[in-house]
Design a protein around this motif. Structure first.
Motif, PDB file in Angstrom:
ATOM      1  N   VAL A  69      -8.918  13.483   1.069  1.00 52.17           N
ATOM      2  CA  VAL A  69      -9.520  13.809   2.361  1.00 52.17           C
ATOM      3  C   VAL A  69     -10.598  12.786   2.714  1.00 52.17           C
ATOM      4  O   VAL A  69     -11.447  12.438   1.882  1.00 52.17           O
ATOM      5  N   GLY A  70     -10.539  12.270   3.938  1.00 52.84           N
ATOM      6  CA  GLY A  70     -11.522  11.289   4.386  1.00 52.84           C
ATOM      7  C   GLY A  70     -11.015   9.863   4.331  1.00 52.84           C
ATOM      8  O   GLY A  70     -11.608   8.967   4.937  1.00 52.84           O
ATOM      9  N   ASP A  71      -9.905   9.627   3.589  1.00 55.75           N
ATOM     10  CA  ASP A  71      -9.328   8.281   3.535  1.00 55.75           C
ATOM     11  C   ASP A  71      -8.665   7.935   4.862  1.00 55.75           C
ATOM     12  O   ASP A  71      -8.246   8.817   5.622  1.00 55.75           O
ATOM     13  N   LYS A  72      -8.538   6.672   5.111  1.00 54.06           N
ATOM     14  CA  LYS A  72      -7.897   6.205   6.349  1.00 54.06           C
ATOM     15  C   LYS A  72      -6.439   5.845   6.076  1.00 54.06           C
ATOM     16  O   LYS A  72      -6.104   5.305   5.011  1.00 54.06           O
ATOM     17  N   TRP A  73      -5.601   6.121   7.068  1.00 53.75           N
ATOM     18  CA  TRP A  73      -4.179   5.808   6.991  1.00 53.75           C
ATOM     19  C   TRP A  73      -3.781   5.091   8.286  1.00 53.75           C
ATOM     20  O   TRP A  73      -4.397   5.300   9.325  1.00 53.75           O
ATOM     21  N   ARG A  95      -1.280   3.758   3.454  1.00 56.45           N
ATOM     22  CA  ARG A  95      -2.701   3.759   3.126  1.00 56.45           C
ATOM     23  C   ARG A  95      -3.357   2.514   3.717  1.00 56.45           C
ATOM     24  O   ARG A  95      -2.871   1.394   3.554  1.00 56.45           O
ATOM     25  N   TYR A  96      -4.449   2.700   4.426  1.00 57.12           N
ATOM     26  CA  TYR A  96      -5.134   1.620   5.119  1.00 57.12           C
ATOM     27  C   TYR A  96      -6.002   0.835   4.145  1.00 57.12           C
ATOM     28  O   TYR A  96      -6.718   1.422   3.326  1.00 57.12           O
ATOM     29  N   PRO A 153       0.836  -1.210   0.000  1.00 57.80           N
ATOM     30  CA  PRO A 153       0.000   0.000   0.000  1.00 57.80           C
ATOM     31  C   PRO A 153       0.872   1.263   0.000  1.00 57.80           C
ATOM     32  O   PRO A 153       1.963   1.273   0.578  1.00 57.80           O
ATOM     33  N   GLU A 154       0.381   2.302  -0.651  1.00 58.71           N
ATOM     34  CA  GLU A 154       1.131   3.558  -0.737  1.00 58.71           C
ATOM     35  C   GLU A 154       1.577   4.005   0.651  1.00 58.71           C
ATOM     36  O   GLU A 154       0.801   4.011   1.607  1.00 58.71           O
ATOM     37  N   THR A 155       2.856   4.364   0.752  1.00 58.84           N
ATOM     38  CA  THR A 155       3.468   4.643   2.053  1.00 58.84           C
ATOM     39  C   THR A 155       4.292   5.925   1.983  1.00 58.84           C
ATOM     40  O   THR A 155       4.872   6.247   0.941  1.00 58.84           O
ATOM     41  N   MET A 181     -10.169  -4.441  16.605  1.00 58.45           N
ATOM     42  CA  MET A 181     -10.902  -4.501  15.348  1.00 58.45           C
ATOM     43  C   MET A 181      -9.962  -4.364  14.151  1.00 58.45           C
ATOM     44  O   MET A 181     -10.109  -5.080  13.148  1.00 58.45           O
ATOM     45  N   HIS A 182      -8.992  -3.462  14.273  1.00 66.64           N
ATOM     46  CA  HIS A 182      -8.185  -3.096  13.104  1.00 66.64           C
ATOM     47  C   HIS A 182      -6.850  -3.818  13.014  1.00 66.64           C
ATOM     48  O   HIS A 182      -6.261  -3.880  11.936  1.00 66.64           O
ATOM     49  N   LEU A 183      -6.354  -4.356  14.113  1.00 69.84           N
ATOM     50  CA  LEU A 183      -5.073  -5.063  14.091  1.00 69.84           C
ATOM     51  C   LEU A 183      -5.312  -6.559  14.220  1.00 69.84           C
ATOM     52  O   LEU A 183      -6.178  -6.995  14.982  1.00 69.84           O
ATOM     53  N   THR A 184      -4.508  -7.326  13.511  1.00 64.27           N
ATOM     54  CA  THR A 184      -4.644  -8.782  13.547  1.00 64.27           C
ATOM     55  C   THR A 184      -3.549  -9.447  14.371  1.00 64.27           C
ATOM     56  O   THR A 184      -3.590 -10.661  14.566  1.00 64.27           O
TER      57      THR A 184
END
Length: 584
Positions: A220-224, A256-257, A200-202, A312-315
């Motif tokens: 704007v509004g995207d998650k990172w 980028r998430y 993902p873009e970094t 929720m977001h980390l595995t």
């Protein structure tokens, strides 16, 4: 809890993944407590005396245990594994941790010394003990050690020719998230998104703050997702969507998430893929066909109100095991709990009519290209600091996530993946993995054994050569070998070398090939992904052509049709001891 059944049958395992050692030696106190990238406290400690007492002191209890053991590894009727080739020393056989196999003779065991270096996972320690090794502190006679990636590449210069480390100098080019992105991004800019768009873009901050700010305004509004560049087990990781949350002065990577991941029963998951590299030049890469599928413990919701819910977001297991919803899976083939095996995932996908072969092929492609992206810098570090091709190998943990379209994305590479075994599932995956890794790495009796001791062992076991011969692993080249390499690198077009390069094998060519052929006899659950008869398609991605990669491409091309004939040719060279000739 993640499940594919309405009636899960869960039993909780014990936390027994680390090895702790603290004992007095003639050189002082040895301290060793560990777990790979996770370095965290466990409920159960594994004491130094428990794994070394029998080897160091001939413990009666350990002897009785061996004598009353049942069947274990089958077909093992020799104390060591013979090389395919004459006048090449045999290799130590690494056994499974539940093997009830006979102990090696004292004459061999006394030479099998493993250096305690501060970190050693319990599964590794058990495998070593089962295979005849005993543990030492500061000693020149050790054969191997299991250590975290060494910070100073110059440390490798102190390693003797008969000693092995489980890491390469320059591995930070893969393991540090900022350097991994830098290397992959260079390849992306050179060869395009089609080939190197799998990360993902970094952005590396604060170095690329201006560029990141421009991208933020466009999206704007995207998650990172913010990550420290060189930490593991989920430390310091958080998901953001507000500019004020971006660290302005600290060293971090912002990636980028993947906001639309593939879900199973509503939960996120990733894959821990185990990759073994035994050489940088020539590049030799193997991927383990089993691994761990790690689930988040809270069902995924794609909105901004839950961004700070790490469960929720980390595995990461090291994060989710503290969740009240976390469930241990104590069965290898069960699809219950927050951790599955690859086999269970593939079976689940098959029921959804998902072609697993495509996913696995794409993951292997990512692994090869990732290794190539760091190859130039790693090769430079190896060339400057390592004097024997015997010295290094490394096991990596590639973390891969699938998006909703089943496209695999590489999240990071762990240079010392966790070998913590806190469940039956962990042990079932990681114990065979470690045994397999050590057998492929190929440990021989050290070259510092005296000639008298070697002759005694050779007579006892009727082997022509018992100790490692460092000439086979020498990096020195004769003028003839240098000339041949130079000539083939002038025009490295496949048609020019595919047949010609094997016509007149040099002593160095022979050494490279016999090491490789001995190595691939031990693959078992590992799959060779570079070199193969088809990996010449990756040669264009190397910064500059490598002679050994051309040699191995030609070897695999011909071996795919008549491998045994090639092995017989190498045997004939070894009977003449050409591989043992000294450089003039």
């Amino acid at each position: 809890m993640v499940t594919c059944s309405a009636n899960p049958d869960i039993s909780r395992g014990q936390n027994n993944g680390k090895f702790n050692a603290s004992t007095e030696t003639s050189n002082g106190v040895i301290h060793g407590w560990i777990d790979s990238e996770e370095h965290e406290t466990n409920d159960e400690w594994f004491l130094y005396s428990e794994i070394t007492e029998s080897a160091l002191h001939g413990d009666k209890k350990a002897k009785e245990s061996d004598e009353t053991a049942g069947s274990g590894d089958l077909g093992i009727d020799i104390p060591m594994r013979k090389s395919l080739f004459p006048f090449v020393a045999p290799y130590v056989i690494f056994h499974s941790i539940d093997c009830k196999c006979p102990r090696l003779s004292a004459g061999i065991r006394k030479h099998l010394k493993w250096k305690l270096s501060g970190v050693i996972p319990k599964i590794v320690a058990l495998t070593l003990e089962k295979s005849g090794f005993h543990f030492v502190g500061d000693s020149d006679g050790w054969s191997g050690t299991w250590s975290h990636t060494l910070g100073d590449p110059g440390t490798f210069k102190q390693v003797k020719g008969f000693q092995k480390l489980n890491c390469f100098p320059g591995s930070k080019n893969l393991g540090c998230k900022d350097q991994l992105w830098t290397n992959v991004n260079k390849m992306r800019q050179r060869f395009g998104e089609e080939h190197f768009g799998f990360v993902p873009e970094t952005f590396v901050l604060p170095r690329e703050m201006r560029r990141f700010q421009e991208r933020w305004r466009e999206t704007v509004g995207d998650k990172w997702i913010v990550k420290p560049p060189a930490s593991g087990r989920g430390k310091g990781i958080r998901v953001i969507d507000q500019w004020w949350e971006v660290p302005k002065w600290h060293s971090v990577v912002v990636q980028r998430y993947i906001a639309k991941p593939k879900l199973i029963n509503g939960s996120k998951f990733d894959l821990r893929v185990y990759v073994l590299v035994t050489s940088i030049d020539p590049l030799r890469i193997y991927v383990y066909n089993e691994g761990l599928v790690r689930f988040a413990s809270v069902k995924y919701v794609d909105d901004s109100t839950n961004l700070h819910d790490r469960f929720m977001h980390l595995t990461n297991t090291s994060v989710n095991k503290y969740s009240p919803n976390y469930v241990v899976n104590d069965s290898v083939d069960s699809c219950h709990g927050n951790k599955w095996s690859f086999g269970t995932l593939w079976a689940y996908f098959a029921r959804e009519n998902i072609d697993v072969r495509i996913i696995w092929s794409e993951i292997k492609d990512i692994v090869v290209k990732t290794m190539i992206s760091g190859e130039a810098e790693m090769r430079k570090a190896v060339k400057e600091n390592v004097t024997s091709t015997y010295n290094c190998y490394e096991l990596y943990g590639f973390d891969v996530i699938l998006d909703e379209n089943l496209r695999p994305w590489l999240l990071e590479v762990n240079t010392l993946p966790s070998l913590n075994a806190d469940s039956v599932l962990d042990t079932a995956i990681k114990a065979p993995l470690i045994r397999n890794v050590l057998n492929i790495a190929g440990y021989q009796l050290p070259g510092n054994i005296t000639l008298f001791q070697e002759r005694r062992l050779a007579k006892e076991y009727r082997y022509a050569q018992m100790r490692q011969d460092q000439r086979i692993y020498s990096t020195s080249l004769s003028s003839e070998e240098i000339l041949k390499q130079h000539e083939f690198l002038k025009y490295p077009v496949r048609a020019n070398y595919i047949l010609a390069i094997l016509k007149n094998l040099t002593r160095d060519d022979i050494r490279q090939l016999i090491r490789y052929e001995d190595e691939i006899t031990q693959l078992e659950r590992f799959e060779r992904i570079f070199p193969t008869p088809h990996t010449h398609k990756y040669h264009k991605f190397f910064k500059i052509p490598r002679y050994y990669n051309l040699l191995f491409d030609a070897w695999e091309f011909q071996a795919s049709k008549q491998r045994q004939a090639g092995i017989e040719r190498l045997k004939n060279f070894c009977r003449q001891k050409i591989h043992l000739e000294s450089t003039l």
